[in-house]
Design a protein around this motif. Structure first.
Motif, PDB file in Angstrom:
ATOM      1  N   PRO A 253     104.908  44.695 103.127  1.00 40.83           N
ATOM      2  CA  PRO A 253     104.629  46.009 103.698  1.00 40.83           C
ATOM      3  C   PRO A 253     105.547  46.388 104.872  1.00 40.83           C
ATOM      4  N   ALA A 254     105.786  45.464 105.802  1.00 41.66           N
ATOM      5  CA  ALA A 254     106.574  45.828 106.990  1.00 41.66           C
ATOM      6  C   ALA A 254     107.995  46.215 106.602  1.00 41.66           C
ATOM      7  N   PHE A 255     108.585  45.458 105.699  1.00 37.03           N
ATOM      8  CA  PHE A 255     109.978  45.731 105.351  1.00 37.03           C
ATOM      9  C   PHE A 255     110.126  47.101 104.689  1.00 37.03           C
ATOM     10  N   GLY A 256     109.240  47.396 103.758  1.00 34.39           N
ATOM     11  CA  GLY A 256     109.290  48.683 103.060  1.00 34.39           C
ATOM     12  C   GLY A 256     109.191  49.844 104.038  1.00 34.39           C
ATOM     13  N   HIS A 257     108.279  49.694 105.007  1.00 35.76           N
ATOM     14  CA  HIS A 257     108.094  50.763 105.975  1.00 35.76           C
ATOM     15  C   HIS A 257     109.289  50.917 106.898  1.00 35.76           C
ATOM     16  N   LEU A 258     109.846  49.772 107.289  1.00 34.47           N
ATOM     17  CA  LEU A 258     111.013  49.810 108.176  1.00 34.47           C
ATOM     18  C   LEU A 258     112.145  50.577 107.495  1.00 34.47           C
ATOM     19  N   VAL A 259     112.407  50.253 106.244  1.00 31.34           N
ATOM     20  CA  VAL A 259     113.504  50.920 105.537  1.00 31.34           C
ATOM     21  C   VAL A 259     113.238  52.430 105.454  1.00 31.34           C
ATOM     22  N   SER A 260     112.001  52.823 105.100  1.00 33.79           N
ATOM     23  CA  SER A 260     111.717  54.261 104.996  1.00 33.79           C
ATOM     24  C   SER A 260     111.881  54.939 106.352  1.00 33.79           C
ATOM     25  N   MET A 261     111.421  54.268 107.415  1.00 29.08           N
ATOM     26  CA  MET A 261     111.533  54.895 108.740  1.00 29.08           C
ATOM     27  C   MET A 261     112.997  55.096 109.131  1.00 29.08           C
ATOM     28  N   LEU A 262     113.796  54.048 108.899  1.00 28.04           N
ATOM     29  CA  LEU A 262     115.199  54.136 109.307  1.00 28.04           C
ATOM     30  C   LEU A 262     115.951  55.158 108.461  1.00 28.04           C
ATOM     31  N   LYS A 263     115.599  55.224 107.194  1.00 27.18           N
ATOM     32  CA  LYS A 263     116.247  56.206 106.311  1.00 27.18           C
ATOM     33  C   LYS A 263     115.892  57.622 106.737  1.00 27.18           C
ATOM     34  N   SER A 264     114.727  57.776 107.364  1.00 25.63           N
ATOM     35  CA  SER A 264     114.337  59.127 107.776  1.00 25.63           C
ATOM     36  C   SER A 264     114.977  59.504 109.112  1.00 25.63           C
ATOM     37  N   GLY A 265     115.786  58.619 109.664  1.00 31.05           N
ATOM     38  CA  GLY A 265     116.613  58.994 110.813  1.00 31.05           C
ATOM     39  C   GLY A 265     116.040  58.688 112.186  1.00 31.05           C
ATOM     40  N   VAL A 266     115.032  57.824 112.290  1.00 30.54           N
ATOM     41  CA  VAL A 266     114.426  57.591 113.616  1.00 30.54           C
ATOM     42  C   VAL A 266     115.368  56.939 114.631  1.00 30.54           C
ATOM     43  N   ILE A 267     116.409  56.254 114.155  1.00 33.32           N
ATOM     44  CA  ILE A 267     117.385  55.715 115.125  1.00 33.32           C
ATOM     45  C   ILE A 267     118.741  56.425 114.976  1.00 33.32           C
ATOM     46  N   GLY A 268     118.708  57.601 114.359  1.00 28.71           N
ATOM     47  CA  GLY A 268     119.943  58.361 114.162  1.00 28.71           C
ATOM     48  C   GLY A 268     120.746  57.769 113.013  1.00 28.71           C
ATOM     49  N   GLU A 269     122.063  57.931 113.101  1.00 29.30           N
ATOM     50  CA  GLU A 269     122.917  57.385 112.038  1.00 29.30           C
ATOM     51  C   GLU A 269     123.018  55.868 112.202  1.00 29.30           C
ATOM     52  N   ILE A 270     122.874  55.145 111.118  1.00 31.61           N
ATOM     53  CA  ILE A 270     122.943  53.682 111.207  1.00 31.61           C
ATOM     54  C   ILE A 270     124.412  53.254 111.263  1.00 31.61           C
ATOM     55  N   VAL A 271     124.743  52.485 112.296  1.00 33.47           N
ATOM     56  CA  VAL A 271     126.139  52.098 112.503  1.00 33.47           C
ATOM     57  C   VAL A 271     126.342  50.602 112.267  1.00 33.47           C
ATOM     58  N   GLU A 272     125.294  49.830 112.490  1.00 33.68           N
ATOM     59  CA  GLU A 272     125.448  48.392 112.239  1.00 33.68           C
ATOM     60  C   GLU A 272     124.132  47.745 111.817  1.00 33.68           C
ATOM     61  N   VAL A 273     124.244  46.839 110.854  1.00 33.09           N
ATOM     62  CA  VAL A 273     123.088  46.015 110.462  1.00 33.09           C
ATOM     63  C   VAL A 273     123.509  44.566 110.660  1.00 33.09           C
ATOM     64  N   ASN A 274     122.709  43.815 111.398  1.00 32.20           N
ATOM     65  CA  ASN A 274     122.988  42.387 111.507  1.00 32.20           C
ATOM     66  C   ASN A 274     121.703  41.598 111.289  1.00 32.20           C
ATOM     67  N   ALA A 275     121.780  40.627 110.395  1.00 38.23           N
ATOM     68  CA  ALA A 275     120.595  39.817 110.100  1.00 38.23           C
ATOM     69  C   ALA A 275     121.025  38.391 109.840  1.00 38.23           C
ATOM     70  N   SER A 276     120.184  37.441 110.221  1.00 36.15           N
ATOM     71  CA  SER A 276     120.536  36.072 109.866  1.00 36.15           C
ATOM     72  C   SER A 276     119.330  35.320 109.336  1.00 36.15           C
ATOM     73  N   THR A 277     119.636  34.397 108.450  1.00 35.59           N
ATOM     74  CA  THR A 277     118.595  33.570 107.840  1.00 35.59           C
ATOM     75  C   THR A 277     119.131  32.153 107.767  1.00 35.59           C
ATOM     76  N   THR A 278     118.635  31.287 108.647  1.00 35.13           N
ATOM     77  CA  THR A 278     119.089  29.897 108.611  1.00 35.13           C
ATOM     78  C   THR A 278     117.873  28.982 108.465  1.00 35.13           C
ATOM     79  N   THR A 279     118.027  27.961 107.639  1.00 31.66           N
ATOM     80  CA  THR A 279     116.937  27.003 107.456  1.00 31.66           C
ATOM     81  C   THR A 279     117.559  25.597 107.430  1.00 31.66           C
ATOM     82  N   LEU A 280     117.447  24.890 108.532  1.00 36.15           N
ATOM     83  CA  LEU A 280     118.060  23.553 108.602  1.00 36.15           C
ATOM     84  C   LEU A 280     117.477  22.658 107.513  1.00 36.15           C
ATOM     85  N   THR A 281     118.367  22.043 106.746  1.00 30.71           N
ATOM     86  CA  THR A 281     117.933  21.319 105.551  1.00 30.71           C
ATOM     87  C   THR A 281     118.501  19.910 105.550  1.00 30.71           C
TER      88      THR A 281
END
Ligand code: C2G
Length: 446
Positions: A253-281
């Motif tokens: 649910p949170a991810f879907g809502h975040l995408v819809s909110m951002l697409k509707s322009g709440v932070i203006g034009e999107i200029v950068e996306v940064n995400a990381s996923t690390t799992t020490l194995t």
């Protein structure tokens, strides 16, 4: 004019709902019906609705009883609606008697008799059950089974693993009736399969399942070649089967809502996306074995690729990878994408740990999703003026796999409304990026 308002989910619309709306309408001259959104239902613990909000609105509309339909999105909205629409009477079924007395401060509250002997719950139980077979009985499959148990209309009937002993132990542990000795045996017992085997085997298993007429839910990473992804999607389309990639974040649910909110322009034009996923194995893990398509990109890249492709699209100018290698696999990779008007980057690692958050920067503000962002129940939208900052909370139950399972089952049961939360285009693009990395194109070793 006397205005009446009532609310409901109206899932699998039935005679009880109809009677209720009719009785509510008779109380006044104008009937407003509030239909709950899918997210609001998840939030209030209704996990198993079969129809999505559009289908439920359609059902209410087709009765011809509602003069106005509104959607109900959050707790507390009833008070606001009553004031906003100048409502005289709030009406609801008698199963709620007493619960809404707090609204008496704003209008009359009427509890209408409930129709006995029919309910959405009962109808849901009468719906066909999707019989599911599992291919691969490792750790993700073990997490999957308890999650599937909380989803309606699905039953795990069989499991297959070439190692029969291991498969028997898995079926015994989870009370799965049939240990399949072969794929044919598995397919004969089920209508859909969940592919949870090592990733280099996905292509083969998914293809066999589709050819046998089974709907498929395939674990991530899906496949490593664009042509393979293309072929499997075409096969599913041709056969009229649901094929979904189990990228769990996409269904939360949170991810879907975040995408819809951002697409509707709440932070203006999107200029950068940064995400990381690390799992020490553990170094000895199959996930770090070069012969088995191990490595950080293969294992984790689809997670950060999801927000990047959803928010910036699949048409980037170029991508570069910076990798730290060990024993023939990348234990850490940073990827940088150049889009025409934006930039994106991600870090993935099995042998290097970093902060697992996500930041999406825009011309008016930014979104911050704390670690682990890929299974978040919470995010913030932040601005220069801190007074405008907002925090958003959503449900994230259990391991979070139940949301994708529910979507898969709904997709099979109500095909005409089904659309995949990760599109074919996005899946193909993910495979294409993986392929490029495996070819060593624009890969810089550090
Ligand atoms: N209902 C009824 N008879 C039934 C089943 C339902 O009269 N056999 C009524 C319910 O009492 C309710 C309406 O139909 O007034 C919608 O029911 P649901 O779809 O189950 O929605 P519900 O969870 O009751 O939502 O904000 C939402 C509301 O709080 C109610």
């Amino acid at each position: 004019m006397k205005k009446v308002i009532t609310y409901g989910t109206f899932d699998l619309f039935h005679q009880g709902h109809y009677n209720l709306l009719k009785r509510a309408k008779e109380l006044g001259d104008w009937l407003i019906v509030g239909v709950t959104t899918d997210n609001f239902d998840l939030e209030r613990g209704k996990m198993n609705t079969c129809n999505n909000v559009m289908e439920r609105i359609e059902a209410v509309k087709s009765t011809g009883l509602a003069d106005q339909i509104v959607i109900e999105e959050y707790k507390g909205q009833k008070i606001e609606d009553i004031q906003k629409y100048g409502v005289d009477i709030f009406a609801i079924g008698s199963d709620w008697t007493g619960y809404f007395d707090y609204l008496k401060e704003y209008c009359d509250v009427v509890y209408l008799p409930r129709t006995e002997g029919i309910s959405s719950t009962q109808l849901r139980q009468e719906r066909p059950v999707v019989s599911l077979g599992i291919i691969g009985t490792g750790s993700i499959a073990s997490r999957f089974v308890p999650e599937a148990e909380v989803v309606n209309n699905v039953e795990i009937v069989s499991a297959y693993n070439p190692d029969l002993e291991e498969c028997r132990a898995f079926c015994g542990k989870f009370g799965i009736k049939k240990t399949a000795g072969s794929l044919e045996e598995l397919f004969s017992a089920c209508t859909a399969v969940y592919v949870a085997s090592p990733h280099y085997t996905h292509y083969g298993y998914v293809k066999e399942a589709l050819l046998s007429g089974k709907h498929v839910l395939c674990e991530t990473p899906f496949v490593f070649k664009e042509s393979e992804a293309e072929e499997l999607f075409s096969l599913a389309e041709e056969k009229g089967l649901v094929m979904m990639v189990a990228l769990k974040t996409a269904y939360c649910p949170a991810f879907g809502h975040l995408v819809s909110m951002l697409k509707s322009g709440v932070i203006g034009e999107i200029v950068e996306v940064n995400a990381s996923t690390t799992t020490l194995t553990d170094e000895k893990s199959q996930k770090l074995d070069s012969r088995l398509h191990g490595g950080s990109m293969n294992e984790n890249a689809c997670f950060p690729l999801l927000p990047i492709l959803k928010l910036l699209g699949t048409k980037f100018e170029d991508v570069r990878f910076y990798s730290k290698m060990k024993n023939g696999v990348d234990i850490y990779t940073k990827a940088v994408f150049r889009y025409e008007t934006a930039i994106a980057s991600f870090q993935v690692g099995l042998g290097v740990k970093t902060e697992g958050n996500m930041v999406i920067s825009g011309t008016k503000g930014y979104a911050y999703v704390p670690a682990p962002w890929w299974k978040t129940d919470y995010y913030e939208i932040r601005y220069e003026d801190q007074n405008k900052n907002r925090k958003y909370f959503y449900p994230f139950a259990g391991e979070g796999l139940r949301y994708e399972i529910k979507d898969f089952v709904s997709g099979i049961l109500s095909r005409e409304y089904y659309f995949s939360k990760v599109s074919k285009k996005e899946n193909l693009c993910m495979a294409q990026i993986q392929e490029q990395f495996l070819r060593g194109e624009n890969v810089f070793i550090i």
